[in-house]
Design a protein around this motif. Structure first.
Motif, PDB file in Angstrom:
ATOM      1  N   MET A  34     -36.394 -51.016  75.080  1.00  0.00           N
ATOM      2  CA  MET A  34     -36.386 -50.451  76.428  1.00  0.00           C
ATOM      3  C   MET A  34     -37.548 -51.008  77.245  1.00  0.00           C
ATOM      4  SD  MET A  34     -35.348 -46.462  75.708  1.00  0.00           S
ATOM      5  CE  MET A  34     -35.636 -45.965  77.409  1.00  0.00           C
ATOM      6  N   ALA A  35     -38.719 -51.105  76.635  1.00  0.00           N
ATOM      7  CA  ALA A  35     -39.883 -51.653  77.331  1.00  0.00           C
ATOM      8  C   ALA A  35     -39.676 -53.134  77.650  1.00  0.00           C
ATOM      9  CB  ALA A  35     -41.132 -51.463  76.476  1.00  0.00           C
ATOM     10  N   GLU A  36     -39.117 -53.883  76.695  1.00  0.00           N
ATOM     11  CA  GLU A  36     -38.888 -55.305  76.915  1.00  0.00           C
ATOM     12  C   GLU A  36     -37.817 -55.538  77.980  1.00  0.00           C
ATOM     13  OE1 GLU A  36     -40.431 -57.873  75.730  1.00  0.00           O
ATOM     14  OE2 GLU A  36     -41.708 -56.907  74.229  1.00  0.00           O
ATOM     15  N   TRP A  37     -36.799 -54.673  77.996  1.00  0.00           N
ATOM     16  CA  TRP A  37     -35.710 -54.860  78.948  1.00  0.00           C
ATOM     17  C   TRP A  37     -36.182 -54.634  80.383  1.00  0.00           C
ATOM     18  CZ3 TRP A  37     -31.289 -57.235  78.447  1.00  0.00           C
ATOM     19  CH2 TRP A  37     -30.335 -57.111  79.458  1.00  0.00           C
ATOM     20  N   LYS A  38     -37.151 -53.745  80.582  1.00  0.00           N
ATOM     21  CA  LYS A  38     -37.702 -53.529  81.920  1.00  0.00           C
ATOM     22  C   LYS A  38     -38.316 -54.814  82.459  1.00  0.00           C
ATOM     23  CE  LYS A  38     -38.684 -48.583  81.354  1.00  0.00           C
ATOM     24  NZ  LYS A  38     -39.747 -47.544  81.247  1.00  0.00           N
ATOM     25  N   ASN A  39     -38.974 -55.576  81.597  1.00  0.00           N
ATOM     26  CA  ASN A  39     -39.545 -56.851  82.027  1.00  0.00           C
ATOM     27  C   ASN A  39     -38.453 -57.857  82.373  1.00  0.00           C
ATOM     28  OD1 ASN A  39     -42.161 -55.871  81.527  1.00  0.00           O
ATOM     29  ND2 ASN A  39     -42.088 -56.531  79.382  1.00  0.00           N
ATOM     30  N   VAL A  40     -37.348 -57.822  81.625  1.00  0.00           N
ATOM     31  CA  VAL A  40     -36.228 -58.719  81.905  1.00  0.00           C
ATOM     32  C   VAL A  40     -35.615 -58.400  83.262  1.00  0.00           C
ATOM     33  CG1 VAL A  40     -33.930 -59.449  81.147  1.00  0.00           C
ATOM     34  CG2 VAL A  40     -35.736 -59.076  79.461  1.00  0.00           C
ATOM     35  N   GLU A  49     -28.588 -56.123  85.628  1.00  0.00           N
ATOM     36  CA  GLU A  49     -28.555 -54.666  85.648  1.00  0.00           C
ATOM     37  C   GLU A  49     -29.169 -54.089  84.380  1.00  0.00           C
ATOM     38  OE1 GLU A  49     -24.528 -53.515  86.161  1.00  0.00           O
ATOM     39  OE2 GLU A  49     -24.369 -54.276  88.210  1.00  0.00           O
ATOM     40  N   ASP A  50     -29.444 -52.780  84.433  1.00  0.00           N
ATOM     41  CA  ASP A  50     -29.952 -52.097  83.239  1.00  0.00           C
ATOM     42  C   ASP A  50     -28.895 -52.115  82.144  1.00  0.00           C
ATOM     43  OD1 ASP A  50     -32.413 -51.175  82.620  1.00  0.00           O
ATOM     44  OD2 ASP A  50     -32.348 -49.457  83.951  1.00  0.00           O
ATOM     45  N   ALA A  51     -29.336 -52.126  80.904  1.00  0.00           N
ATOM     46  CA  ALA A  51     -28.418 -52.201  79.763  1.00  0.00           C
ATOM     47  C   ALA A  51     -28.522 -50.957  78.906  1.00  0.00           C
ATOM     48  CB  ALA A  51     -28.726 -53.437  78.927  1.00  0.00           C
ATOM     49  N   GLN A  52     -27.447 -50.667  78.179  1.00  0.00           N
ATOM     50  CA  GLN A  52     -27.410 -49.548  77.239  1.00  0.00           C
ATOM     51  C   GLN A  52     -27.983 -50.009  75.913  1.00  0.00           C
ATOM     52  OE1 GLN A  52     -26.390 -46.296  77.478  1.00  0.00           O
ATOM     53  NE2 GLN A  52     -26.959 -46.019  75.342  1.00  0.00           N
ATOM     54  N   VAL A  53     -29.161 -49.487  75.562  1.00  0.00           N
ATOM     55  CA  VAL A  53     -29.806 -49.907  74.311  1.00  0.00           C
ATOM     56  C   VAL A  53     -29.678 -48.864  73.207  1.00  0.00           C
ATOM     57  CG1 VAL A  53     -31.436 -51.441  75.474  1.00  0.00           C
ATOM     58  CG2 VAL A  53     -32.045 -49.047  75.097  1.00  0.00           C
ATOM     59  N   ASP A  54     -29.226 -47.654  73.540  1.00  0.00           N
ATOM     60  CA  ASP A  54     -28.995 -46.640  72.509  1.00  0.00           C
ATOM     61  C   ASP A  54     -27.749 -47.001  71.705  1.00  0.00           C
ATOM     62  OD1 ASP A  54     -31.125 -44.796  73.078  1.00  0.00           O
ATOM     63  OD2 ASP A  54     -30.054 -44.294  74.922  1.00  0.00           O
ATOM     64  N   PRO A  55     -27.681 -46.629  70.420  1.00  0.00           N
ATOM     65  CA  PRO A  55     -26.476 -46.891  69.625  1.00  0.00           C
ATOM     66  C   PRO A  55     -25.255 -46.215  70.234  1.00  0.00           C
ATOM     67  CG  PRO A  55     -28.307 -46.201  68.225  1.00  0.00           C
ATOM     68  CD  PRO A  55     -28.739 -45.959  69.637  1.00  0.00           C
ATOM     69  N   THR A  56     -24.151 -46.923  70.276  1.00  0.00           N
ATOM     70  CA  THR A  56     -22.912 -46.370  70.820  1.00  0.00           C
ATOM     71  C   THR A  56     -21.805 -46.486  69.780  1.00  0.00           C
ATOM     72  OG1 THR A  56     -22.312 -48.505  71.818  1.00  0.00           O
ATOM     73  CG2 THR A  56     -23.530 -46.944  73.192  1.00  0.00           C
TER      74      THR A  56
END
Length: 307
Positions: free
Chosen positions: A214-220, A227-234
């Motif tokens: 989640m922290a790394e994706w904010k930098n991306v 767009e924001d991505a779903q990183v929680d298990p689905t």
């Protein structure tokens, strides 16, 4: 003898210049090698040590070019013209080498990848272990071994390939990848219980990766238009002809895909066994509903049924 040697140098100015040129070139390479050895011993950090050695190598090439131009044109002022003629003369025969050298500068300046990154280029996947002025050296992964394990082969690729196709970097901006696996559950099982088992195991073992990603994706998101991505298990459910398929999708460190998948399979399998048959894994089986009747006739024309 010394007088004869002096006379020979005077009588052969061209040969003298060539010998002086070669001596200077040898001195430059000896000096560069000496500096690199000192840096290798004195600098503690491997990353700084590597970059410093490569920087000294590039400076050495620049000195070689300057010495070459000054000796064969007579003046350093003619550098641009000399380089132009030189380039025109060797471009066709050395185009691959020139492109490789240009690729090395492009790799360092644009930061396409660096030593330690896991990349895929020209259909070859591996960890970058060295980048020089012509080649990128990789420790290959995959091929005849499963998952992301080292094959044991060291591969050298021309730096020119950065201009010829896509470069897949697993670790530069976002050192995580999405992975998934399917779990077939037999019809008649407690599907809700099966879902809760899969989700609980996933949340327990993947919480660390979720937080870090989640922290790394904010930098991306800040760096790129994405767009924001779903990183929680689905978990997704599919009804097939033979079973209920549970598809788990999750995020994981790019170097720990195989290890993480193994842990998930082990813990999910143990918890399913503890349900005492409430949840049963499915397998590809065939059920014979009815055996067809075969009608035969003997020599006398009498019918006989075979079941």
């Amino acid at each position: 003898m010394i007088e004869d040697l002096k006379k020979w140098f005077v009588d052969h100015p061209t040969s003298t210049n060539i010998i002086k040129y070669l001596v200077w070139i040898v001195l430059v390479f000896v000096f560069i090698t000496w500096i690199r050895r000192i840096l290798k011993k004195k600098l503690p950090n491997n990353n700084i040590k590597y970059k410093s050695q490569k920087g000294v190598e590039v400076i050495g090439y620049v000195f070689v070019i300057l010495i070459t131009v000054s000796y064969f044109t007579g003046s350093i002022k003619d550098l641009g013209l000399a380089i132009g003629f030189l380039t025109a003369g060797i471009t066709i025969t050395l185009q691959e080498i020139i492109l490789s050298i240009a690729g090395s500068f492009y790799i360092f300046l644009v930061k396409v990848y660096k030593p330690g990154d896991r990349i895929e280029i020209n259909g070859i996947k591996g960890d970058v272990i060295d980048i020089d002025s012509i080649y990128t050296t990789m420790m290959e992964i995959g091929e005849w071994v499963s998952s992301d394990n080292y094959s044991g082969r060291i591969v050298k690729l021309s730096n020119a390939f950065v201009f010829k196709g896509a470069v897949y970097n697993y670790s530069r901006d976002f050192p995580f990848v999405w992975d998934e696996f399917n779990l077939p559950i037999r019809y008649g099982s407690d599907i809700e219980l099966a879902k809760s088992i899969v989700i609980s195991v996933a949340q327990k073992n993947l919480a660390k990766y979720v937080q870090e990603s989640m922290a790394e994706w904010k930098n991306v998101v800040k760096e790129y238009y994405i767009e924001d991505a779903q990183v929680d298990p689905t978990l997704a459910i599919t009804m097939t002809d033979n079973w209920v398929q549970l598809n788990l999708r999750y995020i994981v460190d790019y170097k720990k895909r195989r290890f993480t998948k193994n842990i998930l399979h082990e813990e999910i399998g143990k918890m399913i066994e503890e349900t005492k048959g409430a949840v049963v894994l499915a397998s590809a089986t065939f059920e014979i509903v009815k055996i067809p009747t075969v009608n035969l006739q003997d020599r006398n024309g009498t019918d006989k049924d075979l079941n």
